[in-house]
Enzyme design. Structure first.
Site, PDB file in Angstrom:
ATOM      1  N   HIS A 112      66.886  77.416 -23.666  1.00 11.85           N
ATOM      2  CA  HIS A 112      66.806  78.793 -23.158  1.00 11.85           C
ATOM      3  C   HIS A 112      65.332  79.172 -22.998  1.00 11.85           C
ATOM      4  CE1 HIS A 112      67.053  83.127 -22.872  1.00 11.85           C
ATOM      5  NE2 HIS A 112      68.308  82.963 -22.511  1.00 11.85           N
ATOM      6  N   GLU A 187      68.662  79.945 -14.813  1.00 15.11           N
ATOM      7  CA  GLU A 187      68.238  81.290 -15.194  1.00 15.11           C
ATOM      8  C   GLU A 187      66.769  81.496 -14.814  1.00 15.11           C
ATOM      9  OE1 GLU A 187      70.718  83.002 -18.583  1.00 15.11           O
ATOM     10  OE2 GLU A 187      69.300  81.668 -19.539  1.00 15.11           O
TER      11      GLU A 187
HETATM   12  P1  PGA Z   1      70.340  88.949 -19.495  1.00 12.33           P
HETATM   13  O1  PGA Z   1      70.072  87.571 -20.288  1.00 12.33           O
HETATM   14  O2  PGA Z   1      71.764  88.893 -18.984  1.00 12.33           O
HETATM   15  O3  PGA Z   1      70.117  90.021 -20.502  1.00 12.33           O
HETATM   16  O4  PGA Z   1      69.368  88.975 -18.365  1.00 12.33           O
HETATM   17  C1  PGA Z   1      70.584  86.364 -19.806  1.00 12.33           C
HETATM   18  C2  PGA Z   1      70.168  85.230 -20.713  1.00 12.33           C
HETATM   19  O5  PGA Z   1      69.053  85.248 -21.256  1.00 12.33           O
HETATM   20  O6  PGA Z   1      70.926  84.278 -20.910  1.00 12.33           O
END
Ligand code: PGA
Length: 270
Positions: A112, A187
């Site tokens: 992450h 992401e």
């Molecule tokens: P968010 O986070 O939906 O608050 O943007 C997503 C994540 O970090 O997996």
């Protein structure tokens, strides 16, 4: 193939009682919302400290809350595992893949962006974590994504290729095992927690790129589901759900409000 809707609770909520209440609300709301639909695959990822309590509620609700016949059990994941050992060892502060599995987790996040940023996790360490997950039979949700600077200077694809070299040191046998329990979450770092989201066209293009890179460079992973994450909420979920390139979503902030999270799951149910 079911779409995935995964709630990453990060370092929330503040108390165990709140974690129990949140998972209870998710279970109740999901059971009601899913009656007429083929439910997507839902996963919750609480903190390590709340894992046991959340696992207990999930196990109880499977037997006590009336579930639609189409419902898959809600899965449980962890946000991180030790890179050092899959079971036990002198690693203060770490929790192992084996310990997570023992408490009922079947998946772990790896890579992450908040771990890459605040804990300086690099590909060597992430590769070790993947190995620990495999040896404890935990599935891996590998997070990849470009920074705002990468996005602005057009180096998104190069960043993703570099992040995906995390697979390079795995043996053929490990890759085969991984191919059965891997999700990739794209992401963009600039979209996480900011309320800014790429357009669906941009997401489709990046997911298509990841898919073709897997086919070329890591063919055993060609069937891997690719999820989107970054400011997904109850209002934009249906648009992502409408794309054949988006096999689900990883949700941070909106997963902390049961009604919002369940609306997102509903958008991905068919
Ligand atoms: P968010 O986070 O939906 O608050 O943007 C997503 C994540 O970090 O997996």
């Amino acid at each position: 193939m079911h779409a995935w809707v995964i709630g990453n609770w990060k370092q929330h909520p503040a108390t165990k009682a709140q974690a129990v209440s949140l998972v209870n609300d998710v279970c109740q709301n999901l059971a009601q919302a899913s009656q007429s639909k083929q439910r997507c695959q839902v996963m919750l990822i609480p903190t390590h400290l709340h894992l046991d309590a959340v696992a207990t509620v999930l196990a109880d609700s499977q037997s006590t809350v009336a579930q639609p016949s189409t419902a898959q059990p809600i899965q449980l994941g962890v946000q991180d595992i030790s890179s050092h050992a899959d079971s036990i060892g002198a690693f203060t502060g770490d929790c192992s893949a084996g310990q997570a599995k023992d408490l009922g987790a079947s998946w772990t996040l790896v890579g992450h962006s908040e771990r890459r940023q605040y804990h300086h996790e690099d590909n060597a360490q992430l590769c070790d974590k993947i190995r620990r997950a495999l040896s404890a039979n935990l599935g891996v949700i590998l997070c990849v994504g470009e920074s705002l600077a990468d996005y602005d200077n057009g180096s998104t694809e190069q960043t993703l290729v570099t992040q995906l070299t995390v697979f390079d040191d795995l043996t053929a046998e490990e890759m085969t095992q991984l191919s059965k329990a891997l999700l990739i979450a794209y992401e963009p770092v600039w979209a996480i927690g900011t309320g800014k989201v790429p357009t669906l066209d941009e997401v489709n293009t990046v997911h298509g790129f990841i898919k073709s890179h897997l086919v070329n460079a890591y063919p055993s992973l060609e069937d891997t589901s690719i999820l989107y994450g970054g400011s997904v909420n109850e209002n934009n979920a249906s648009e992502f759900a409408s794309s054949e390139w988006v096999n689900g979503v990883l949700v941070g902030g909106a997963s902390l409000v049961a009604e919002k999270f369940v609306q997102i799951a509903h958008a991905f149910s068919t």
